[in-house]
Design an enzyme around this catalytic site. Structure first.
Site, mmCIF file in Angstrom:
data_model
loop_
_atom_site.group_PDB
_atom_site.id
_atom_site.type_symbol
_atom_site.label_atom_id
_atom_site.label_comp_id
_atom_site.label_asym_id
_atom_site.label_seq_id
_atom_site.Cartn_x
_atom_site.Cartn_y
_atom_site.Cartn_z
ATOM 1 N N GLU A 1 20.706 20.432 -4.829
ATOM 2 C CA GLU A 1 20.068 20.038 -6.101
ATOM 3 C C GLU A 1 20.252 18.538 -6.352
ATOM 4 O O GLU A 1 19.330 17.862 -6.807
ATOM 5 C CB GLU A 1 20.667 20.838 -7.263
ATOM 6 C CG GLU A 1 20.239 22.297 -7.255
ATOM 7 C CD GLU A 1 20.922 23.132 -8.323
ATOM 8 O OE1 GLU A 1 20.384 24.191 -8.653
ATOM 9 O OE2 GLU A 1 21.995 22.738 -8.814
ATOM 10 N N GLY B 1 17.340 23.695 -13.613
ATOM 11 C CA GLY B 1 18.127 24.121 -14.774
ATOM 12 C C GLY B 1 19.423 23.336 -14.857
ATOM 13 O O GLY B 1 19.670 22.405 -14.079
#
Ligand code: A5P
Length: 235
Positions: free
Chosen positions: A112, A90
């Site tokens: 991430e 996301g």
């Protein structure tokens, strides 16, 4: 007439997540993102695994790893898989055209970014409220810092024109990342030169990583009332 949807944003996140997951196929090594939209993608991958899809997931957070285990998604790590075919994650803000991102409001920006940069493709799944003309318009930039000397690090960050605030967890203590660091949420007015700010943050002692993801995403799957559409980088 159908009653109004009380939470259209959740529905859009679901549509974006499922659209991205429909592109996966057998044999892929898949980076599993973090945050509420990525969690919907992980759930959709779990469903496909149950139906026979053969993939291996590399999670970007302890929370995602726990969710994936519950869904019986086979997991590995970057120690065992040096490259990843595609990561689905996301974002907090996306600039169409450049596909520059702000990530990390969920607190997992370091892992991430490491997983994203080890991936042949990074697909970002969002509802359309995350699209912005300029980064910094709606979200602060999360900056992960070492705990030692964090106040002096915050002062250095302030000198870059940002307003850092130490993130506090629901138990009243500073929010602790999976890497054992703290996060400064750095308010920024719309950022006119993100590459310049990135260079400054990259060279700030005490900063472990920051949530500016510039030139890293390959595709955005964005959903709104008209359904899902994909955005590619203009380059
Ligand atoms: C997690 O650290 C973040 O980078 C998330 O990917 C980002 O905050 C988006 O989260 P939501 O999908 O929950 O808005």
């Amino acid at each position: 007439m159908a009653p109004p949807d009380p939470n259209p944003s959740s529905r859009f996140k679901q549509i974006a997540a499922e659209t991205a997951v429909s592109k996966l196929h057998d044999g892929m090594i898949i980076g599993l993102g973090s945050g509420s939209t990525a969690a919907l993608a992980v759930a959709a991958i779990g469903k496909r695994v149950q139906q026979g899809l053969r993939i291996i997931g590399v999670p970007t957070s302890e929370k995602t790893a726990a969710e994936a285990r519950l869904l019986n998604i086979p997991l590995s790590s970057l120690e065992e898989q040096s490259s990843i075919d595609v990561t689905i994650d996301g974002a907090d803000e996306v600039q169409p055209g450049t596909l520059h991102l702000i990530k990390g409001l969920g607190g997992n920006l370091l892992r991430e970014k490491i997983v994203a940069l080890a991936s042949s493709r990074l697909i970002i799944v969002i509802d359309e409220s995350k699209l912005v003309d300029q980064l910094g318009s709606r979200a602060p930039i999360p900056v992960e810092v070492v705990r030692f000397g964090w106040r002096t690090t915050a002062k250095r960050i302030e000198s870059h024109g940002l307003q850092p605030t130490l993130r506090i967890a629901s138990d009243g203590n500073p929010y602790l990342t999976d890497g054992g660091n703290w996060i400064l949420d750095c308010a920024a007015s719309p950022i006119s030169d993100p590459a310049n700010l990135q260079a400054k943050l990259d060279s700030t002692v005490g900063v472990v990583e920051h949530g500016l993801f510039l030139g890293i995403a390959h595709q955005i799957v964005v959903a709104g009332p008209e359904g899902a559409r994909t955005l590619d980088r203009n380059s």
